[in-house]
Design a protein around this motif. Structure first.
Motif, mmCIF file in Angstrom:
data_model
loop_
_atom_site.group_PDB
_atom_site.id
_atom_site.type_symbol
_atom_site.label_atom_id
_atom_site.label_comp_id
_atom_site.label_asym_id
_atom_site.label_seq_id
_atom_site.Cartn_x
_atom_site.Cartn_y
_atom_site.Cartn_z
ATOM 1 N N ASP A 63 -1.895 31.813 -2.264
ATOM 2 C CA ASP A 63 -1.430 33.001 -1.505
ATOM 3 C C ASP A 63 -1.859 32.917 -0.530
ATOM 4 O OD1 ASP A 63 -0.936 34.629 -3.210
ATOM 5 O OD2 ASP A 63 -2.932 34.912 -4.313
ATOM 6 N N THR A 64 -2.692 31.400 0.193
ATOM 7 C CA THR A 64 -2.527 31.092 1.579
ATOM 8 C C THR A 64 -1.494 30.640 2.919
ATOM 9 O OG1 THR A 64 -5.132 30.740 0.909
ATOM 10 C CG2 THR A 64 -4.428 30.314 3.254
ATOM 11 N N PRO A 65 -1.338 31.359 3.472
ATOM 12 C CA PRO A 65 -0.633 30.244 4.417
ATOM 13 C C PRO A 65 -0.661 29.796 5.619
ATOM 14 C CG PRO A 65 -0.407 32.637 5.326
ATOM 15 C CD PRO A 65 -1.836 32.248 3.832
ATOM 16 N N THR A 66 0.259 28.237 5.897
ATOM 17 C CA THR A 66 -0.489 27.519 6.653
ATOM 18 C C THR A 66 0.492 27.118 7.546
ATOM 19 O OG1 THR A 66 -0.171 25.926 5.334
ATOM 20 C CG2 THR A 66 -2.499 26.292 5.174
ATOM 21 N N GLY A 67 -0.320 26.420 8.619
ATOM 22 C CA GLY A 67 0.791 26.006 9.561
ATOM 23 C C GLY A 67 0.575 26.666 11.509
ATOM 24 N N PHE A 68 0.971 25.404 11.620
ATOM 25 C CA PHE A 68 1.259 25.893 13.313
ATOM 26 C C PHE A 68 2.032 27.193 13.737
ATOM 27 C CE2 PHE A 68 3.013 25.676 17.717
ATOM 28 C CZ PHE A 68 1.984 25.691 18.366
ATOM 29 N N ASP A 69 2.678 27.773 12.882
ATOM 30 C CA ASP A 69 2.881 29.471 12.971
ATOM 31 C C ASP A 69 2.666 30.377 13.137
ATOM 32 O OD1 ASP A 69 5.681 28.519 14.184
ATOM 33 O OD2 ASP A 69 6.467 28.737 12.852
ATOM 34 N N VAL A 70 2.136 29.976 11.979
ATOM 35 C CA VAL A 70 0.910 30.934 11.031
ATOM 36 C C VAL A 70 -0.637 30.767 12.349
ATOM 37 C CG1 VAL A 70 -0.856 30.999 8.768
ATOM 38 C CG2 VAL A 70 1.208 30.176 8.333
ATOM 39 N N GLU A 71 -1.060 29.646 12.458
ATOM 40 C CA GLU A 71 -2.062 29.850 13.544
ATOM 41 C C GLU A 71 -0.921 30.287 15.158
ATOM 42 O OE1 GLU A 71 -5.050 29.224 12.647
ATOM 43 O OE2 GLU A 71 -3.999 28.504 10.667
ATOM 44 N N VAL A 72 -0.735 30.014 15.763
ATOM 45 C CA VAL A 72 -0.088 31.201 16.554
ATOM 46 C C VAL A 72 -0.010 32.157 16.582
ATOM 47 C CG1 VAL A 72 1.445 31.353 18.218
ATOM 48 C CG2 VAL A 72 0.923 29.684 17.673
ATOM 49 N N ILE A 249 0.236 34.275 23.857
ATOM 50 C CA ILE A 249 0.342 33.408 24.193
ATOM 51 C C ILE A 249 -0.505 32.548 25.260
ATOM 52 C CG2 ILE A 249 2.302 31.597 23.421
ATOM 53 C CD1 ILE A 249 4.062 33.670 22.259
ATOM 54 N N THR A 250 -0.983 33.176 26.226
ATOM 55 C CA THR A 250 -1.216 32.469 27.398
ATOM 56 C C THR A 250 -2.496 32.129 27.336
ATOM 57 O OG1 THR A 250 -0.109 33.692 28.648
ATOM 58 C CG2 THR A 250 -1.533 32.460 29.147
ATOM 59 N N ASN A 251 -3.163 33.089 26.913
ATOM 60 C CA ASN A 251 -4.933 33.155 26.400
ATOM 61 C C ASN A 251 -4.692 31.754 25.312
ATOM 62 O OD1 ASN A 251 -5.229 35.160 27.853
ATOM 63 N ND2 ASN A 251 -5.557 36.764 27.124
ATOM 64 N N MET A 252 -4.278 31.681 24.817
ATOM 65 C CA MET A 252 -4.322 30.543 23.702
ATOM 66 C C MET A 252 -4.537 29.503 23.652
ATOM 67 S SD MET A 252 -2.512 30.444 19.948
ATOM 68 C CE MET A 252 -2.310 29.183 18.704
ATOM 69 N N VAL A 253 -3.188 29.259 24.745
ATOM 70 C CA VAL A 253 -3.028 27.943 25.131
ATOM 71 C C VAL A 253 -4.465 27.616 26.558
ATOM 72 C CG1 VAL A 253 -1.746 26.383 27.279
ATOM 73 C CG2 VAL A 253 -0.860 27.530 25.809
ATOM 74 N N ASP A 254 -4.531 28.363 27.418
ATOM 75 C CA ASP A 254 -5.738 28.401 28.090
ATOM 76 C C ASP A 254 -6.909 28.052 27.964
ATOM 77 O OD1 ASP A 254 -3.873 28.771 30.421
ATOM 78 O OD2 ASP A 254 -4.188 30.722 30.598
ATOM 79 N N ASP A 255 -7.113 28.696 26.384
ATOM 80 C CA ASP A 255 -8.683 28.104 25.533
ATOM 81 C C ASP A 255 -8.309 26.658 24.714
ATOM 82 O OD1 ASP A 255 -7.165 28.913 23.457
ATOM 83 O OD2 ASP A 255 -9.003 30.534 23.303
ATOM 84 N N GLY A 256 -7.687 26.242 24.691
ATOM 85 C CA GLY A 256 -7.363 25.501 23.929
ATOM 86 C C GLY A 256 -7.354 24.952 22.123
ATOM 87 N N SER A 257 -6.581 26.545 21.929
ATOM 88 C CA SER A 257 -6.435 26.866 20.843
ATOM 89 C C SER A 257 -4.755 26.396 19.999
ATOM 90 C CB SER A 257 -6.913 28.216 20.057
ATOM 91 O OG SER A 257 -7.766 29.280 20.531
#
Length: 287
Positions: A63-72, A249-257
């Motif tokens: 029941d747990t999704p994983t991956g880059f798309d999921v984190e974004v 998305i900009t914030n995610m890039v800027d803070d390193g996430s």
């Protein structure tokens, strides 16, 4: 590479939270979450479409999704005021993405969803949040297939609803034989069993598939990309979420996430993103 920030996004994000809550499956009205994703304890939710069969990008483990798309997706939802437990995950196969958005079954889609003019006729996009390149997956001992122009007379697999295989037939190898499968796992199974000679889709997807324990050592990515695939956030055409999503998305890039999520998603696959294209600049929302 820096993006241009959008002014007034805080107020817009609050509006978006209300809009998403109103159009979610729960149908409840009321305020969304507070700052930092904290909620008021209501029943509001946001429905997000992802892939369930792409290791490292969108993959459902139990029941747990994983991956880059999921984190974004989780980061963006949090920026819009939704905590992780308010996200309802829905599978978004390639062939169903436009329908899911146009019928209101999902609020957003993060599913290796390449931005194209044809798709813009039915849906809108925020982003992109990543740029991949189309490539080929072949048997580990294959030396004949070195690119899209070496597939005449070969059998090529891709998933229903993807434009990848048709592009090769139209632009590179007219004599290629196309086989569609409902999912990427089925394509890789067909490759390993010898039913097809190659699988095509984006390089980051192929790297994740090839690195799976059941496939390791049996397949390889050719490593000759021939397109730029801009992964966007699919949203309904009438949505006013685009600017707020781009800011998130900009914030995610800027803070390193963003980089942390990408590194975790591709660890052990041997995949190296194109750093000239990533992280990408988002496109204007009025396109």
């Amino acid at each position: 590479m820096r993006r241009t920030r959008t002014t007034g996004v805080v107020a817009l994000a609050a509006t978006v939270a209300l809009t998403l809550a109103a159009c979610s499956d729960g149908g409840e009205s009321g305020s969304g979450g507070g700052e930092g994703g904290e909620t008021d304890g209501g029943d509001e939710s946001v429905t997000i479409g992802i892939k369930f069969d792409q290791p490292g990008l969108g993959f459902m483990e139990g029941d747990t999704p994983t991956g880059f798309d999921v984190e974004v997706a989780k980061y963006v939802a949090n920026e819009l005021g939704y905590s992780e437990d308010q996200i309802e995950w829905t599978e978004a196969p390639s062939a169903q993405r436009e329908t899911l958005l146009s019928t209101g079954q999902v609020d957003m889609i993060f599913a290796t969803y390449s931005i194209t003019d044809e798709r813009r006729e039915q849906v809108s996009f925020a982003g992109p949040y990543f740029v991949a390149g189309q490539d080929l997956l072949v048997a580990a001992d294959n030396t004949d297939i070195t690119g899209p122009d070496t597939l005449d007379g070969k059998n090529l697999c891709s998933v229903t609803g993807s434009t990848s295989a048709q592009r090769i037939k139209e632009e590179y190898s007219e004599g290629v034989n196309l086989l569609e499968q409902p999912g990427y796992a089925e394509c890789v199974t067909a490759l390993i069993s010898g039913q097809v000679d190659a699988v095509t889709t984006d390089d980051i997807i192929l790297a994740g598939l090839g690195a799976q324990p059941a496939n390791a050592g049996q397949v390889k990515v050719v490593g000759n990309t021939f397109s730029e695939e801009k992964y966007g956030v699919g949203i309904p055409q009438e949505s006013d979420q685009c600017e707020a999503i781009n800011e998130a998305i900009t914030n995610m890039v800027d803070d390193g996430s963003w980089q942390e999520a990408l590194d975790a998603a591709t660890e052990g696959t041997g995949y190296v993103p194109n750093d000239e294209l990533n992280p990408p600049e988002y496109e204007p929302c009025d396109m």
